[in-house]
Design a protein around this motif. Structure first.
Motif, PDB file in Angstrom:
ATOM      1  N   TRP B  34       0.853  -1.187   0.000  1.00 34.36           N
ATOM      2  CA  TRP B  34       0.000   0.000   0.000  1.00 34.36           C
ATOM      3  C   TRP B  34       0.887   1.235   0.000  1.00 34.36           C
ATOM      4  CZ3 TRP B  34      -4.731   0.161  -1.475  1.00 34.36           C
ATOM      5  CH2 TRP B  34      -5.652  -0.848  -1.154  1.00 34.36           C
ATOM      6  N   TYR B  35       0.564   2.182  -0.913  1.00 39.31           N
ATOM      7  CA  TYR B  35       1.237   3.473  -0.985  1.00 39.31           C
ATOM      8  C   TYR B  35       0.194   4.579  -0.850  1.00 39.31           C
ATOM      9  CZ  TYR B  35       5.552   1.422  -2.896  1.00 39.31           C
ATOM     10  OH  TYR B  35       6.702   0.712  -3.073  1.00 39.31           O
ATOM     11  N   LYS B  36       0.646   5.691  -0.308  1.00 44.51           N
ATOM     12  CA  LYS B  36      -0.172   6.915  -0.239  1.00 44.51           C
ATOM     13  C   LYS B  36       0.523   7.963  -1.089  1.00 44.51           C
ATOM     14  CE  LYS B  36      -1.505  10.511   3.093  1.00 44.51           C
ATOM     15  NZ  LYS B  36      -1.487  10.895   4.541  1.00 44.51           N
ATOM     16  N   GLN B  37      -0.246   8.686  -1.896  1.00 52.09           N
ATOM     17  CA  GLN B  37       0.348   9.699  -2.752  1.00 52.09           C
ATOM     18  C   GLN B  37      -0.452  10.992  -2.670  1.00 52.09           C
ATOM     19  OE1 GLN B  37       0.496   8.981  -7.020  1.00 52.09           O
ATOM     20  NE2 GLN B  37       2.420  10.114  -7.206  1.00 52.09           N
ATOM     21  N   LYS B  38       0.206  12.050  -2.251  1.00 53.85           N
ATOM     22  CA  LYS B  38      -0.383  13.383  -2.255  1.00 53.85           C
ATOM     23  C   LYS B  38      -0.037  14.044  -3.592  1.00 53.85           C
ATOM     24  CE  LYS B  38      -1.664  15.005   1.544  1.00 53.85           C
ATOM     25  NZ  LYS B  38      -3.035  15.090   2.132  1.00 53.85           N
ATOM     26  N   ALA B  39      -0.800  15.093  -3.889  1.00 57.05           N
ATOM     27  CA  ALA B  39      -0.648  15.767  -5.181  1.00 57.05           C
ATOM     28  C   ALA B  39       0.790  16.254  -5.396  1.00 57.05           C
ATOM     29  CB  ALA B  39      -1.612  16.939  -5.276  1.00 57.05           C
ATOM     30  N   LYS B  40       1.304  15.965  -6.579  1.00 56.46           N
ATOM     31  CA  LYS B  40       2.626  16.413  -7.010  1.00 56.46           C
ATOM     32  C   LYS B  40       3.767  15.886  -6.131  1.00 56.46           C
ATOM     33  CE  LYS B  40       0.977  20.533  -9.408  1.00 56.46           C
ATOM     34  NZ  LYS B  40       1.058  19.885 -10.716  1.00 56.46           N
ATOM     35  N   LYS B  41       3.521  14.769  -5.452  1.00 58.26           N
ATOM     36  CA  LYS B  41       4.547  14.106  -4.641  1.00 58.26           C
ATOM     37  C   LYS B  41       4.704  12.669  -5.121  1.00 58.26           C
ATOM     38  CE  LYS B  41       4.953  17.434  -1.491  1.00 58.26           C
ATOM     39  NZ  LYS B  41       6.205  18.189  -1.289  1.00 58.26           N
ATOM     40  N   PRO B  42       5.838  12.036  -4.847  1.00 56.33           N
ATOM     41  CA  PRO B  42       5.974  10.622  -5.196  1.00 56.33           C
ATOM     42  C   PRO B  42       5.178   9.748  -4.235  1.00 56.33           C
ATOM     43  CG  PRO B  42       7.925  11.360  -4.042  1.00 56.33           C
ATOM     44  CD  PRO B  42       7.073  12.582  -4.265  1.00 56.33           C
ATOM     45  N   PRO B  43       4.892   8.510  -4.612  1.00 57.13           N
ATOM     46  CA  PRO B  43       4.211   7.598  -3.685  1.00 57.13           C
ATOM     47  C   PRO B  43       5.047   7.349  -2.429  1.00 57.13           C
ATOM     48  CG  PRO B  43       4.179   6.729  -5.925  1.00 57.13           C
ATOM     49  CD  PRO B  43       5.118   7.881  -5.929  1.00 57.13           C
ATOM     50  N   GLU B  44       4.366   7.291  -1.282  1.00 61.05           N
ATOM     51  CA  GLU B  44       5.020   6.987  -0.015  1.00 61.05           C
ATOM     52  C   GLU B  44       4.572   5.601   0.451  1.00 61.05           C
ATOM     53  OE1 GLU B  44       4.324  11.557   1.622  1.00 61.05           O
ATOM     54  OE2 GLU B  44       4.068   9.847   2.958  1.00 61.05           O
ATOM     55  N   LEU B  45       5.525   4.748   0.753  1.00 63.37           N
ATOM     56  CA  LEU B  45       5.200   3.407   1.204  1.00 63.37           C
ATOM     57  C   LEU B  45       4.524   3.439   2.567  1.00 63.37           C
ATOM     58  CD1 LEU B  45       5.514   0.351   0.571  1.00 63.37           C
ATOM     59  CD2 LEU B  45       7.637   0.438   1.888  1.00 63.37           C
ATOM     60  N   GLU B  84      -6.404  15.519   6.424  1.00 71.19           N
ATOM     61  CA  GLU B  84      -5.068  15.435   5.817  1.00 71.19           C
ATOM     62  C   GLU B  84      -4.747  14.042   5.270  1.00 71.19           C
ATOM     63  OE1 GLU B  84      -5.679  16.395   8.944  1.00 71.19           O
ATOM     64  OE2 GLU B  84      -4.274  15.450  10.369  1.00 71.19           O
ATOM     65  N   ASP B  85      -5.608  13.070   5.544  1.00 69.59           N
ATOM     66  CA  ASP B  85      -5.441  11.727   4.981  1.00 69.59           C
ATOM     67  C   ASP B  85      -5.995  11.635   3.562  1.00 69.59           C
ATOM     68  OD1 ASP B  85      -6.295  10.437   8.213  1.00 69.59           O
ATOM     69  OD2 ASP B  85      -4.284  10.686   7.361  1.00 69.59           O
ATOM     70  N   SER B  86      -6.625  12.686   3.112  1.00 73.38           N
ATOM     71  CA  SER B  86      -7.122  12.711   1.734  1.00 73.38           C
ATOM     72  C   SER B  86      -5.938  12.586   0.781  1.00 73.38           C
ATOM     73  CB  SER B  86      -7.877  14.013   1.460  1.00 73.38           C
ATOM     74  OG  SER B  86      -9.004  14.117   2.305  1.00 73.38           O
ATOM     75  N   ALA B  87      -6.011  11.630  -0.136  1.00 74.27           N
ATOM     76  CA  ALA B  87      -4.884  11.348  -1.025  1.00 74.27           C
ATOM     77  C   ALA B  87      -5.308  10.275  -2.022  1.00 74.27           C
ATOM     78  CB  ALA B  87      -3.671  10.859  -0.237  1.00 74.27           C
TER      79      ALA B  87
END
Lengths: 112, 113
Positions: B34-45, B84-87
């Motif tokens: 599972w990855y989380k990705q915010k706008a204009k950022k790379p995916p975060e594990l 802030e968890d919106s992504a």
């Protein structure tokens, strides 16, 4: 810890140009390196996979090279088209943890 | 079949809701991510499962609870999330500790209101 850097952060070119996107990484203990494409709000599409023992991979107008000893990879896009506009992400797969480490991406715009 | 399928594609939830994200693959892969990705950022594990066991948890808050019921399925249970968890939440699969290619799903766009 593995650090992956992509240069440039953004690139805007006219259609037809040949492009080079750069990726560097700090730890050479990798299984492979993947180049991904991401369109806005979408998932990641795998473009090319280079195994750690390989030097180069080609798919259509795309060519990726890998120099593991110097921690560098390049993605070459020939004869760019507006449909190539997207963010290109480089990721290395660590051979110690098996996880992917991503760069911050290059945002490419190709205008007609 | 090199597809990773994520459902739903979009989700809007309130801060008191409980919801789940689902991910499925049929490539025989035994590593799922599972990855989380915010706008204009790379995916975060966020999490890695190897052979259906949690192998990496990147210090993710407990309001995110992963589950791997079998080798083809991966869930992410959500409870009491914050705005802030919106992504964009991305699922991926590969083979553990090998040079096999990783494949990603199209993601779930989550909005917490």
């Amino acid at each position: 810890k593995q650090e992956v850097t992509q240069i440039p952060a953004a690139l805007s070119v006219p259609e037809g140009e040949n492009l080079v996107l750069n990726c560097s990484f700090t730890d050479s203990a990798i299984y492979n390196l993947q180049w991904f494409r991401q369109d806005p709000g979408k998932g990641l599409t795998s473009l090319l996979l280079i195994q750690s023992s390989q030097r180069e991979q080609t798919s259509g107008r795309l060519n990726a090279s890998l120099d593991k000893s110097s921690g560098r990879s390049t993605l070459y896009i020939a004869a760019s088209q507006p449909g190539d506009s997207a963010t290109y992400l480089c990721a290395v797969k660590s051979s110690t943890l098996g996880r992917l480490y991503f760069g911050r991406g290059t945002q490419l715009t190709v205008w007609p | 079949d090199t597809e990773v399928t994520q459902t739903p594609k979009h989700l809007v939830m309130g801060m008191t809701n409980k919801k789940s994200l689902k991910c499925e693959q049929h490539m025989g892969h035994r590593a799922m991510y599972w990855y989380k990705q915010k706008a204009k950022k790379p995916p975060e594990l966020m999490f890695v499962y190897s052979y259906e066991k949690l192998s990496i948890n990147e210090s993710v808050p407990s309001r995110f609870s992963p589950e791997c019921p079998n080798s083809s399925l991966l869930n992410l249970h959500l409870h009491a999330l914050q705005p802030e968890d919106s992504a964009l939440y991305l699922c991926a699969s590969s083979q553990p500790l090998s040079n096999v290619e990783a494949f990603f799903g199209q993601g779930t766009r989550l909005t917490v209101v």
